[in-house]
Design a protein around this motif. Structure first.
Motif: not given
Length: 67
Positions: A42-54
């Motif tokens: 499981i990859v939490l949104p806090g880990e992958w959202l910064p990759i998308i939004w910066g």
């Protein structure tokens, strides 16, 4: 709202990110999400959202209902 309209809005949001943010194109985002879905961990949104939004950019929506 139709799926096509949702995809168009998402594409516009991704393209509106600052260039220095190195945002994703829609096709890149699609592949990125596919990778998250098939990941055995499981990859939490806090880990992958910064990759998308910066790291320095907040998501370009004010309410979760806008997503």
């Amino acid at each position: 709202m139709s799926t096509d309209e949702n995809l168009r809005q998402l594409d516009e949001l991704l393209l509106s990110l600052p260039e220095e943010n190195e945002g994703m194109l829609m096709s890149e985002f699609d592949g990125f999400c596919a990778g998250l879905i098939v990941c055995p961990d499981i990859v939490l949104p806090g880990e992958w959202l910064p990759i998308i939004w910066g790291d320095e950019v907040t998501a370009p929506f004010e309410r979760i209902e806008d997503v």
